[in-house]
Motif scaffolding. Structure first.
Motif, PDB file in Angstrom:
ATOM      1  N   LEU A 154      27.855  15.167  70.235  1.00  0.00           N
ATOM      2  CA  LEU A 154      28.469  14.010  69.795  1.00  0.00           C
ATOM      3  C   LEU A 154      28.814  14.809  68.534  1.00  0.00           C
ATOM      4  CD1 LEU A 154      27.640  10.207  68.876  1.00  0.00           C
ATOM      5  CD2 LEU A 154      28.387  12.559  66.778  1.00  0.00           C
ATOM      6  N   LEU A 155      28.090  16.456  67.576  1.00  0.00           N
ATOM      7  CA  LEU A 155      28.528  16.349  66.340  1.00  0.00           C
ATOM      8  C   LEU A 155      28.931  17.751  66.955  1.00  0.00           C
ATOM      9  CD1 LEU A 155      28.413  15.878  63.294  1.00  0.00           C
ATOM     10  CD2 LEU A 155      26.533  17.363  63.595  1.00  0.00           C
ATOM     11  N   ALA A 156      28.428  18.184  67.810  1.00  0.00           N
ATOM     12  CA  ALA A 156      29.396  19.697  68.548  1.00  0.00           C
ATOM     13  C   ALA A 156      30.379  19.525  68.677  1.00  0.00           C
ATOM     14  CB  ALA A 156      28.642  19.689  69.526  1.00  0.00           C
ATOM     15  N   GLY A 157      31.398  18.129  69.275  1.00  0.00           N
ATOM     16  CA  GLY A 157      32.593  18.041  69.780  1.00  0.00           C
ATOM     17  C   GLY A 157      33.301  17.854  68.057  1.00  0.00           C
ATOM     18  N   VAL A 158      33.054  17.231  67.334  1.00  0.00           N
ATOM     19  CA  VAL A 158      33.679  16.942  65.944  1.00  0.00           C
ATOM     20  C   VAL A 158      34.113  18.354  65.264  1.00  0.00           C
ATOM     21  CG1 VAL A 158      33.576  15.945  63.554  1.00  0.00           C
ATOM     22  CG2 VAL A 158      32.436  15.176  65.501  1.00  0.00           C
ATOM     23  N   LYS A 159      32.360  19.248  65.254  1.00  0.00           N
ATOM     24  CA  LYS A 159      32.924  20.742  64.242  1.00  0.00           C
ATOM     25  C   LYS A 159      33.162  21.910  65.152  1.00  0.00           C
ATOM     26  CE  LYS A 159      28.156  22.598  62.801  1.00  0.00           C
ATOM     27  NZ  LYS A 159      26.985  22.281  63.223  1.00  0.00           N
ATOM     28  N   ILE A 160      33.440  21.588  65.819  1.00  0.00           N
ATOM     29  CA  ILE A 160      34.455  22.713  67.102  1.00  0.00           C
ATOM     30  C   ILE A 160      36.132  22.893  66.277  1.00  0.00           C
ATOM     31  CG2 ILE A 160      35.019  21.399  69.078  1.00  0.00           C
ATOM     32  CD1 ILE A 160      34.175  23.671  70.789  1.00  0.00           C
ATOM     33  N   VAL A 161      36.142  22.382  66.182  1.00  0.00           N
ATOM     34  CA  VAL A 161      37.610  22.088  65.504  1.00  0.00           C
ATOM     35  C   VAL A 161      37.823  21.982  64.472  1.00  0.00           C
ATOM     36  CG1 VAL A 161      40.555  20.942  65.096  1.00  0.00           C
ATOM     37  CG2 VAL A 161      38.845  21.422  67.008  1.00  0.00           C
ATOM     38  N   LYS A 162      38.043  23.728  63.057  1.00  0.00           N
ATOM     39  CA  LYS A 162      37.784  23.527  62.208  1.00  0.00           C
ATOM     40  C   LYS A 162      38.860  22.930  61.231  1.00  0.00           C
ATOM     41  CE  LYS A 162      34.036  25.904  62.208  1.00  0.00           C
ATOM     42  NZ  LYS A 162      34.016  25.615  64.393  1.00  0.00           N
ATOM     43  N   PRO A 348      43.546  24.156  68.863  1.00  0.00           N
ATOM     44  CA  PRO A 348      43.924  24.725  67.621  1.00  0.00           C
ATOM     45  C   PRO A 348      43.171  24.696  66.270  1.00  0.00           C
ATOM     46  CG  PRO A 348      46.078  23.679  68.144  1.00  0.00           C
ATOM     47  CD  PRO A 348      45.223  23.865  69.270  1.00  0.00           C
ATOM     48  N   ASP A 349      42.760  26.233  65.924  1.00  0.00           N
ATOM     49  CA  ASP A 349      41.727  25.541  64.849  1.00  0.00           C
ATOM     50  C   ASP A 349      40.024  25.512  65.115  1.00  0.00           C
ATOM     51  OD1 ASP A 349      44.035  26.090  63.040  1.00  0.00           O
ATOM     52  OD2 ASP A 349      44.051  24.012  62.952  1.00  0.00           O
ATOM     53  N   VAL A 372      37.950  35.296  65.814  1.00  0.00           N
ATOM     54  CA  VAL A 372      39.331  35.133  66.407  1.00  0.00           C
ATOM     55  C   VAL A 372      39.554  33.695  65.817  1.00  0.00           C
ATOM     56  CG1 VAL A 372      39.122  37.497  67.982  1.00  0.00           C
ATOM     57  CG2 VAL A 372      39.509  34.969  68.385  1.00  0.00           C
ATOM     58  N   ARG A 373      40.414  33.462  65.664  1.00  0.00           N
ATOM     59  CA  ARG A 373      41.161  31.892  65.412  1.00  0.00           C
ATOM     60  C   ARG A 373      41.938  31.511  66.595  1.00  0.00           C
ATOM     61  NH1 ARG A 373      44.829  29.714  60.799  1.00  0.00           N
ATOM     62  NH2 ARG A 373      45.341  27.430  61.557  1.00  0.00           N
ATOM     63  N   ILE A 374      41.841  30.058  67.238  1.00  0.00           N
ATOM     64  CA  ILE A 374      42.442  29.852  68.235  1.00  0.00           C
ATOM     65  C   ILE A 374      44.300  29.589  67.585  1.00  0.00           C
ATOM     66  CG2 ILE A 374      43.388  28.760  70.459  1.00  0.00           C
ATOM     67  CD1 ILE A 374      41.103  30.875  70.251  1.00  0.00           C
ATOM     68  N   ALA A 376      48.373  27.332  67.366  1.00  0.00           N
ATOM     69  CA  ALA A 376      49.157  26.465  68.694  1.00  0.00           C
ATOM     70  C   ALA A 376      49.745  27.576  69.724  1.00  0.00           C
ATOM     71  CB  ALA A 376      50.423  26.290  67.865  1.00  0.00           C
ATOM     72  N   GLU A 377      49.792  28.930  69.203  1.00  0.00           N
ATOM     73  CA  GLU A 377      50.477  29.583  69.750  1.00  0.00           C
ATOM     74  C   GLU A 377      49.485  31.357  70.971  1.00  0.00           C
ATOM     75  OE1 GLU A 377      51.539  30.009  66.638  1.00  0.00           O
ATOM     76  OE2 GLU A 377      52.846  27.914  67.364  1.00  0.00           O
ATOM     77  N   GLY A 378      48.011  30.803  70.477  1.00  0.00           N
ATOM     78  CA  GLY A 378      47.116  31.476  71.319  1.00  0.00           C
ATOM     79  C   GLY A 378      46.148  32.056  70.097  1.00  0.00           C
ATOM     80  N   ALA A 379      45.366  33.424  70.470  1.00  0.00           N
ATOM     81  CA  ALA A 379      44.208  33.731  69.026  1.00  0.00           C
ATOM     82  C   ALA A 379      45.061  34.974  67.967  1.00  0.00           C
ATOM     83  CB  ALA A 379      43.616  34.185  70.743  1.00  0.00           C
ATOM     84  N   GLU A 380      43.854  35.018  67.350  1.00  0.00           N
ATOM     85  CA  GLU A 380      44.267  35.603  66.053  1.00  0.00           C
ATOM     86  C   GLU A 380      42.802  36.321  65.493  1.00  0.00           C
ATOM     87  OE1 GLU A 380      45.852  33.474  62.768  1.00  0.00           O
ATOM     88  OE2 GLU A 380      47.235  34.607  63.988  1.00  0.00           O
ATOM     89  N   PRO A 381      42.965  37.852  64.935  1.00  0.00           N
ATOM     90  CA  PRO A 381      41.648  38.070  64.743  1.00  0.00           C
ATOM     91  C   PRO A 381      41.535  38.088  63.443  1.00  0.00           C
ATOM     92  CG  PRO A 381      42.679  39.606  66.324  1.00  0.00           C
ATOM     93  CD  PRO A 381      43.734  38.798  65.386  1.00  0.00           C
ATOM     94  N   LEU A 382      40.550  37.137  63.179  1.00  0.00           N
ATOM     95  CA  LEU A 382      40.051  37.408  61.388  1.00  0.00           C
ATOM     96  C   LEU A 382      39.836  38.045  60.201  1.00  0.00           C
ATOM     97  CD1 LEU A 382      39.016  33.568  61.356  1.00  0.00           C
ATOM     98  CD2 LEU A 382      40.707  33.401  60.732  1.00  0.00           C
ATOM     99  N   THR A 383      38.526  38.863  61.766  1.00  0.00           N
ATOM    100  CA  THR A 383      37.839  40.244  61.207  1.00  0.00           C
ATOM    101  C   THR A 383      38.866  41.310  60.978  1.00  0.00           C
ATOM    102  OG1 THR A 383      37.204  39.909  63.391  1.00  0.00           O
ATOM    103  CG2 THR A 383      35.773  39.044  60.878  1.00  0.00           C
ATOM    104  N   ALA A 384      38.829  42.261  60.758  1.00  0.00           N
ATOM    105  CA  ALA A 384      39.885  43.594  60.463  1.00  0.00           C
ATOM    106  C   ALA A 384      39.165  44.405  61.395  1.00  0.00           C
ATOM    107  CB  ALA A 384      40.759  44.079  59.395  1.00  0.00           C
ATOM    108  N   ASN A 385      39.032  44.556  62.691  1.00  0.00           N
ATOM    109  CA  ASN A 385      37.949  45.580  63.234  1.00  0.00           C
ATOM    110  C   ASN A 385      38.771  47.035  63.618  1.00  0.00           C
ATOM    111  OD1 ASN A 385      36.078  47.707  64.808  1.00  0.00           O
ATOM    112  ND2 ASN A 385      35.406  45.501  65.218  1.00  0.00           N
TER     113      ASN A 385
END
Length: 395
Positions: A154-162, A348-349, A372-374, A376-385
């Motif tokens: 239940l809560l997982a379904g809410v938390k997964i989108v940030k 997204p998110d 990485v963040r999802i 609308a266009e795809g995935a983009e890294p938040l970290t900069a490895n």
């Protein structure tokens, strides 16, 4: 002064340490209550520190004791031991704080029974480590007409989108995580110990503003890096050995982890081959992690890249897991896994850590990753490895 008096005298400080505005919690609580209604649940009992934090702001470094949040359509009741009264008052905004003597677990059940009188269906997460068997056993005995319902999803379904505020916290964590790993990478050298490298990274993390972390910096070199979930223990690094590092800073409890491997000298051709496979896995995942596609489909695409090394190298089978606001002992949120058979779709998110670590048993391991963040266009890294097995020397 007893804990009840202490709680009352702290009331002028109520919510003063809360990291999010009330509007953020209202949005989260509304979503959870709508999910409760859809599941015909009259109440939900949450015991995971991260779940309680998500709905109330409750934050503490003491997560080994019984604490619980009782959610009903009308009220939030936070139950904590006497030693946790301070954080309960100052970090939260709830309707009711119910405290018990830390040393007297007999005081836990009666307040819950009183508040659950008349409830026919109570949602719990039976796979959550914080849910004490003593609590569920006694509730079932005292309230025989109440069904305990598995509500783990239940809560997982809410938390997964940030939310936007959560994404800001994850971006801040990503910046600090990167600073810590960069400092640790600079300390990699033959003759240094894994503890020396971890110390350099930990200092940088805290100097950059990290709170206490859900997991401490992970640093292992050589043969030890071929074994998952070992950590630094004063071991010297030999020339040309790879050093595996995995860090995750905490910003308002949110963690964006990152892995990096740096060789103390020159990488061998085999090391470079394994590293290049990690990079291809990363690039493939970013290309397929798109809204509407399933986690399973992304895992299967990555498995094709992994196939040439699947017999020689150990991989956990999970190409990504969700991250968010967490507490020790882990930064894994657990609301979603990129793995074969997982049919949930990207949206997204959502935010994932991609733990791409390949281990050759008895030799060494190579791991590199981003959070990485999802979009609308795809995935983009938040970290900069930097995605390099070596560290460039300063000019």
């Amino acid at each position: 002064m007893d804990h009840s008096t202490y709680r009352r005298q702290l009331e002028p400080l109520a919510g003063s340490e809360c990291v999010f505005p009330e509007t953020e919690f209202e949005h989260r609580r509304r979503a959870v209550r709508e999910a409760m209604q859809a599941s015909a649940l009259e109440a939900v009992l949450l015991t995971a520190p991260a779940d309680i934090f998500y709905l109330t702001g409750y934050s503490t470094f003491e997560v080994s004791v019984h604490a619980a949040l009782l959610v009903t359509p009308e009220r939030l009741t936070l139950q904590v031991p006497s030693i946790e009264v301070g954080p309960a008052v100052t970090t939260t905004r709830v309707d009711d704080i119910c405290s018990y003597r830390w040393e007297n677990l007999d005081e836990v059940i009666e307040p819950l029974v009183e508040r659950l009188a008349g409830v026919a269906r109570l949602g719990v997460d039976p796979w959550q480590g914080g849910l004490r068997q003593g609590v569920t056993t006694e509730l079932a005995r005292r309230l025989p007409g109440m069904a305990l319902v598995d509500a783990g999803s239940l809560l997982a379904g809410v938390k997964i989108v940030k939310s936007a505020l959560e994404l800001d916290c994850l971006a801040a964590s990503a910046r600090i995580t990167g600073a810590g790993i960069a400092a640790a990478a600079d300390a990699v050298a033959a003759g240094a110990t894994d503890s020396d490298i971890a110390a350099a990274g930990a200092q940088a993390l805290h100097e950059a503003g990290s709170e206490f972390m859900s997991m401490q910096p992970i640093v292992v070199g050589g043969v030890s890096s071929s074994v998952g979930h070992l950590n630094h223990r004063r071991r010297p690094i030999a020339a040309d050995e790879p050093v595996f590092m995995e860090f995750g800073s905490a910003w308002n409890r949110y963690t964006a982890p990152m892995m990096r491997t740096v060789v103390a000298g020159r990488p061998s051709a085999r090391m470079q081959e394994v590293f290049d496979t990690c990079r291809r896995l990363h690039d493939t995942l970013l290309s397929v992690m798109r809204p509407g596609r399933t986690f399973d489909s992304a895992a299967r695409a990555a498995e094709q890249v992994l196939a040439p090394l699947s017999e020689a190298a150990y991989f956990s089978g999970v190409f990504g897991y969700t991250v968010g606001g967490q507490f020790p002992p882990s930064w894994v949120e657990g609301s979603g896994f990129i793995a074969r058979g997982q049919q949930q779709e990207f949206a997204p998110d959502m935010v994932f850590h991609l733990p791409l670590c390949l281990r050759l048993p008895g030799q060494w391991g190579i791991g590199c990753s981003d959070t990485v963040r999802i979009t609308a266009e795809g995935a983009e890294p938040l970290t900069a490895n930097p995605w390099s097995l070596t560290v460039e020397s300063p000019a």
